[in-house]
Design a protein around this motif. Structure first.
Motif, PDB file in Angstrom:
ATOM      1  N   UNK A   1       7.633  18.578 -42.486  1.00  0.00           N
ATOM      2  CA  UNK A   1       7.724  16.941 -42.721  1.00  0.00           C
ATOM      3  C   UNK A   1       7.863  16.553 -41.251  1.00  0.00           C
ATOM      4  N   UNK A   2       7.050  16.711 -40.295  1.00  0.00           N
ATOM      5  CA  UNK A   2       7.161  16.292 -39.144  1.00  0.00           C
ATOM      6  C   UNK A   2       6.300  15.285 -38.576  1.00  0.00           C
ATOM      7  N   UNK A   3       6.501  14.519 -37.570  1.00  0.00           N
ATOM      8  CA  UNK A   3       5.543  13.445 -36.880  1.00  0.00           C
ATOM      9  C   UNK A   3       5.493  13.396 -35.625  1.00  0.00           C
TER      10      UNK A   3
ATOM     11  N   UNK B   1       5.626  11.955 -31.683  1.00  0.00           N
ATOM     12  CA  UNK B   1       6.279  10.815 -31.056  1.00  0.00           C
ATOM     13  C   UNK B   1       5.090   9.898 -30.768  1.00  0.00           C
TER      14      UNK B   1
ATOM     15  N   UNK C   1      18.913  16.361 -29.071  1.00  0.00           N
ATOM     16  CA  UNK C   1      17.507  15.987 -29.352  1.00  0.00           C
ATOM     17  C   UNK C   1      17.487  15.151 -30.570  1.00  0.00           C
ATOM     18  N   UNK C   2      18.631  14.562 -30.927  1.00  0.00           N
ATOM     19  CA  UNK C   2      18.497  13.508 -32.053  1.00  0.00           C
ATOM     20  C   UNK C   2      18.230  12.197 -31.749  1.00  0.00           C
TER      21      UNK C   2
ATOM     22  N   UNK D   1      17.960   4.585 -35.281  1.00  0.00           N
ATOM     23  CA  UNK D   1      17.036   5.355 -36.208  1.00  0.00           C
ATOM     24  C   UNK D   1      17.050   5.308 -37.604  1.00  0.00           C
TER      25      UNK D   1
ATOM     26  N   UNK E   1       6.328  14.876 -28.295  1.00  0.00           N
ATOM     27  CA  UNK E   1       7.668  15.602 -29.263  1.00  0.00           C
ATOM     28  C   UNK E   1       7.017  15.412 -30.552  1.00  0.00           C
ATOM     29  N   UNK E   2       7.660  16.416 -31.505  1.00  0.00           N
ATOM     30  CA  UNK E   2       7.328  16.376 -32.829  1.00  0.00           C
ATOM     31  C   UNK E   2       8.854  16.411 -33.505  1.00  0.00           C
ATOM     32  N   UNK E   3       8.822  15.321 -34.378  1.00  0.00           N
ATOM     33  CA  UNK E   3      10.160  14.918 -34.777  1.00  0.00           C
ATOM     34  C   UNK E   3      10.383  14.834 -36.423  1.00  0.00           C
ATOM     35  N   UNK E   4      11.328  15.456 -36.935  1.00  0.00           N
ATOM     36  CA  UNK E   4      11.646  15.454 -38.321  1.00  0.00           C
ATOM     37  C   UNK E   4      11.653  14.106 -38.958  1.00  0.00           C
TER      38      UNK E   4
ATOM     39  N   UNK F   1      15.281  13.213 -40.631  1.00  0.00           N
ATOM     40  CA  UNK F   1      16.753  13.297 -39.761  1.00  0.00           C
ATOM     41  C   UNK F   1      16.547  12.636 -38.522  1.00  0.00           C
ATOM     42  N   UNK F   2      15.241  12.512 -38.047  1.00  0.00           N
ATOM     43  CA  UNK F   2      15.176  12.013 -36.552  1.00  0.00           C
ATOM     44  C   UNK F   2      15.448  12.936 -35.599  1.00  0.00           C
ATOM     45  N   UNK F   3      15.614  14.083 -35.897  1.00  0.00           N
ATOM     46  CA  UNK F   3      15.657  15.359 -35.062  1.00  0.00           C
ATOM     47  C   UNK F   3      14.633  15.907 -34.495  1.00  0.00           C
ATOM     48  N   UNK F   4      14.298  15.881 -33.136  1.00  0.00           N
ATOM     49  CA  UNK F   4      13.401  16.530 -32.587  1.00  0.00           C
ATOM     50  C   UNK F   4      13.274  17.944 -32.937  1.00  0.00           C
ATOM     51  N   UNK F   5      12.143  18.346 -33.292  1.00  0.00           N
ATOM     52  CA  UNK F   5      11.880  19.787 -33.559  1.00  0.00           C
ATOM     53  C   UNK F   5      11.303  20.713 -32.362  1.00  0.00           C
ATOM     54  N   UNK F   6      10.103  19.865 -31.891  1.00  0.00           N
ATOM     55  CA  UNK F   6       9.451  20.700 -30.986  1.00  0.00           C
ATOM     56  C   UNK F   6       9.115  19.649 -29.818  1.00  0.00           C
TER      57      UNK F   6
ATOM     58  N   UNK G   1      13.012  22.538 -29.650  1.00  0.00           N
ATOM     59  CA  UNK G   1      13.679  21.677 -28.733  1.00  0.00           C
ATOM     60  C   UNK G   1      14.869  22.346 -28.046  1.00  0.00           C
TER      61      UNK G   1
END
Lengths: 118, 118
Positions: free
Chosen positions: A10-12, A14, A43-44, A67, B36-39, B42-47, B67
């Protein structure tokens, strides 16, 4: 298929978040998201910038939105925020040629305006 | 000055993260960060994607890096990752014209490669 693990399906990117439409709860389009502001350590994502107004790249104002104020609405393919246009008129903003310093005081001002605490 | 509150003074814009140099621990430049790849929730960056190789935009490979593998080094003005070039050669990657599906399995593969658990 293993669907039990909470993994980053469930990622997107930037790149996709930037430029997404932002609506208020009554369906008016307020603008679109621009840059994201990220906590360097964790990284938040702290803020997404809402960009609206401006024509041909001139005079655009940017509004930092916490956010967790942004909720993605799949039916609208955009973010919905519990903010009306009148509230936005009084909200923290800046013009592209005059960005603020992201000090603690500035962060507090933004969060207080939207009633967000971390 | 109130320095007691943990507020987002230590933030950086996604625009600035994208395009930052990435080094390994011995100082070799591996490439630079891209998207960047974001959850979403949660708005947490994953990658962050490490981009390297490629000339004139052709044949660039992208490497998803968790990240929390990236450490910012102020003296180098870039990220440092505990990965050497040989390790990177075996790492999950894809070409721009053939992005993967970000399924749970793909996420596990990336995290396992770098020894990251969340």
């Amino acid at each position: 298929m293993n669907t039990s693990a909470k993994m980053p399906s469930d990622v997107i990117s930037s790149d996709k978040v930037e430029g997404t439409a932002v609506y208020n709860e009554t369906g008016d389009k307020l603008g679109s998201t621009d840059d994201l502001m990220i906590d360097k350590r964790s990284g938040q994502i702290r803020y997404a910038f809402l960009e609206f107004g401006g024509f041909l790249g001139m005079g655009t104002d940017r509004y930092p939105l916490p956010w967790n104020v942004l909720k993605y609405d799949t039916s609208r393919e955009g973010y919905v925020v519990p903010v009306n246009k009148a509230q936005l008129e009084g909200a923290p903003r800046y013009s592209d040629d005059d960005p603020p310093d992201y000090t603690g005081d500035y962060g507090r001002k933004v969060n207080d305006y939207y009633g967000v605490n971390w």
